[in-house]
Design a protein around this motif. Structure first.
Motif, PDB file in Angstrom:
ATOM      1  N   ILE A   6       0.838  -1.206   0.000  1.00  0.00           N
ATOM      2  CA  ILE A   6       0.000   0.000   0.000  1.00  0.00           C
ATOM      3  C   ILE A   6       0.869   1.251   0.000  1.00  0.00           C
ATOM      4  N   LEU A   7       1.908   1.260   0.821  1.00  0.00           N
ATOM      5  CA  LEU A   7       2.774   2.444   0.902  1.00  0.00           C
ATOM      6  C   LEU A   7       3.461   2.725  -0.432  1.00  0.00           C
ATOM      7  N   PHE A   8       3.926   1.683  -1.112  1.00  0.00           N
ATOM      8  CA  PHE A   8       4.533   1.897  -2.432  1.00  0.00           C
ATOM      9  C   PHE A   8       3.518   2.504  -3.399  1.00  0.00           C
ATOM     10  N   GLY A   9       2.267   2.045  -3.322  1.00  0.00           N
ATOM     11  CA  GLY A   9       1.224   2.606  -4.170  1.00  0.00           C
ATOM     12  C   GLY A   9       0.934   4.056  -3.838  1.00  0.00           C
ATOM     13  N   LEU A  10       0.894   4.382  -2.546  1.00  0.00           N
ATOM     14  CA  LEU A  10       0.666   5.770  -2.137  1.00  0.00           C
ATOM     15  C   LEU A  10       1.810   6.669  -2.582  1.00  0.00           C
ATOM     16  N   LEU A  11       3.040   6.160  -2.473  1.00  0.00           N
ATOM     17  CA  LEU A  11       4.191   6.923  -2.960  1.00  0.00           C
ATOM     18  C   LEU A  11       4.076   7.210  -4.457  1.00  0.00           C
ATOM     19  N   ALA A  12       3.676   6.188  -5.207  1.00  0.00           N
ATOM     20  CA  ALA A  12       3.532   6.363  -6.652  1.00  0.00           C
ATOM     21  C   ALA A  12       2.457   7.394  -6.963  1.00  0.00           C
ATOM     22  N   ARG A  13       1.368   7.350  -6.209  1.00  0.00           N
ATOM     23  CA  ARG A  13       0.299   8.329  -6.409  1.00  0.00           C
ATOM     24  C   ARG A  13       0.788   9.742  -6.120  1.00  0.00           C
ATOM     25  N   HIS A  14       1.517   9.890  -5.014  1.00  0.00           N
ATOM     26  CA  HIS A  14       2.049  11.210  -4.667  1.00  0.00           C
ATOM     27  C   HIS A  14       3.005  11.719  -5.736  1.00  0.00           C
ATOM     28  N   GLU A  15       3.911  10.837  -6.203  1.00  0.00           N
ATOM     29  CA  GLU A  15       4.881  11.257  -7.210  1.00  0.00           C
ATOM     30  C   GLU A  15       4.196  11.648  -8.513  1.00  0.00           C
ATOM     31  N   ALA A  16       3.167  10.903  -8.895  1.00  0.00           N
ATOM     32  CA  ALA A  16       2.441  11.235 -10.125  1.00  0.00           C
ATOM     33  C   ALA A  16       1.762  12.592 -10.004  1.00  0.00           C
ATOM     34  N   THR A  17       1.163  12.861  -8.843  1.00  0.00           N
ATOM     35  CA  THR A  17       0.511  14.155  -8.608  1.00  0.00           C
ATOM     36  C   THR A  17       1.534  15.281  -8.618  1.00  0.00           C
ATOM     37  N   ARG A  18       2.676  15.048  -7.973  1.00  0.00           N
ATOM     38  CA  ARG A  18       3.722  16.076  -7.907  1.00  0.00           C
ATOM     39  C   ARG A  18       4.240  16.418  -9.301  1.00  0.00           C
ATOM     40  N   ARG A  19       4.480  15.361 -10.118  1.00  0.00           N
ATOM     41  CA  ARG A  19       4.974  15.610 -11.476  1.00  0.00           C
ATOM     42  C   ARG A  19       3.928  16.350 -12.312  1.00  0.00           C
ATOM     43  N   ARG A  20       2.665  15.970 -12.166  1.00  0.00           N
ATOM     44  CA  ARG A  20       1.596  16.623 -12.929  1.00  0.00           C
ATOM     45  C   ARG A  20       1.481  18.098 -12.540  1.00  0.00           C
ATOM     46  N   ASP A  21       1.544  18.383 -11.242  1.00  0.00           N
ATOM     47  CA  ASP A  21       1.458  19.767 -10.788  1.00  0.00           C
ATOM     48  C   ASP A  21       2.662  20.583 -11.237  1.00  0.00           C
TER      49      ASP A  21
END
Length: 368
Positions: free
Chosen positions: A344-359
């Motif tokens: 779950i934590l790896f998935g949350l990290l991936a979600r955060h990184e994707a959001t950060r890159r998009r922003d």
């Protein structure tokens, strides 16, 4: 079979796959988030709270800042009644209340709270989830057996040797056992070939055969109960041929394998830092299992890494492990004190990184 896979896995055509289940909204993506993963199983309630870390950090992407684990036996008696008992729900809500308090104190900004076999089976689960929401504020998501297994694999993959092409990972839970077979690809990726969920775990098997008074005959009966489920998986995947070619490594993530590892290391009390990542030979597993079968309930409870809470469950777990080792004689297994929460934590990290890159990309477009 359709399989929901966490970030980092690939489908059979090689495409990247994201998280399948919805997640709570994150805080502003500009700062480092505080992540939380809570896994409510049939036997245990476990929480990890973490922050992103450098990729060369020991946890490969996150640093744990708080944790909680308690045996709650949510699924106690469910095999016979099909219901979560009042006492089990009370114990579990008490544990979840502690988890929610920890998450608030740590200012968690991105989280995922999942439940597995006991909640999948119980006919009164909806009322329980409503009570949890009302009393703790936690929204629990019941995940499928396929996603549970996929998350466990995602959490354990960093422990595997990339020089061996195939991995066999099993997670002996309270109400079910998930077995996953996959191929490792490159330095980080893997392709899930097949997942099976066996409707037998340490709680359900112990309730079926009795957990306190287990002699050699009862123990062998438990192994026999598990074996046909593994035969079906072997018929589909032909793992035995890969084992004969030396192409398969095995990893176990569960209280059973971590307990046996603690016993093998002679630990006076359980220590995750010494257990996680260690190896157990099948001969060592067999020797410790025979030793436990020869002990009575009080003798098992007196073992430092077992104790009163696990003494009536440990032989059921050993029987499941024994059936796995007999069916797929890899010769040794690696022990992982990690699994669904880390996935779950790896998935949350991936979600955060994707959001950060998009922003960041949006900001650059505005700036230009």
């Amino acid at each position: 079979m359709s399989i929901s896979k966490p970030y980092g896995a690939k489908d059979e055509r090689g495409g990247a796959v994201g998280l399948a289940a919805p997640l709570p909204s994150a805080a502003a993506s500009s700062g480092a988030p505080v992540l939380a993963a809570l896994d409510l199983g049939t036997n245990n309630c476990r929480l990890l709270i973490a922050k992103p870390a450098r990729r060369d950090h020991a946890c490969e992407g996150f640093r744990v800042i708080d944790a909680f684990s308690r045996i709650v036996r949510l699924g106690e008696g469910i095999c016979h009644s099909g219901l979560l008992s009042q006492a089990a729900m009370d114990r579990t809500v008490d544990a979840l209340r502690i988890c929610a308090d920890k998450m608030r104190r740590r200012n968690v900004s991105l989280s995922r709270v999942v439940a597995t076999e006991a909640c999948r089976r119980a006919t009164n689960c909806e009322g329980f989830l409503q009570r949890v929401k009302r009393e703790t504020g936690l929204d629990i998501e019941i995940i499928s057996t396929e996603e549970e297994a996929a998350l466990a694999v995602a959490g354990c993959v960093p422990l595997l040797d990339r020089r061996t092409p195939y991995g066999l990972v099993f997670d002996i839970g309270g109400g079910s056992t998930e077995v996953s077979f996959f191929r490792l690809e490159g330095e980080r990726d893997y392709e899930l070939r097949k997942i099976v969920s066996i409707p037998l775990g340490v709680v359900t098997l112990a309730e079926q055969f009795g957990g306190k008074h287990v002699g050699p005959a009862i123990y062998e009966a438990m192994v026999t109960e598990v074996s046909p489920h593994l035969e079906k998986f072997e018929a589909i995947c032909s793992i035995g041929k890969r084992i004969q070619a030396g192409e398969v490594q095995m990893l176990g993530t569960s209280g059973t394998v971590t307990t046996l590892a603690g016993m093998h290391l002679g630990l006076p009390r359980y220590d995750r830092s010494k257990v996680d990542g260690t190896f157990l030979g099948f001969d060592q597993v067999n020797a410790m299992t025979r030793r436990l079968v020869d002990l009575d309930y009080a003798g098992r409870a007196a073992q430092p890494c077992i104790g009163q809470d696990r003494a009536d469950l440990v032989l059921a777990g050993c029987a499941i492990l024994d059936a796995i080792c007999r069916r797929w004689p890899v010769g040794r297994l690696r022990v992982g004190d990690r699994g669904v929460r880390e996935g779950i934590l790896f998935g949350l990290l991936a979600r955060h990184e994707a959001t950060r890159r998009r922003d960041h990309q949006a900001y650059r477009r505005i700036a230009l």
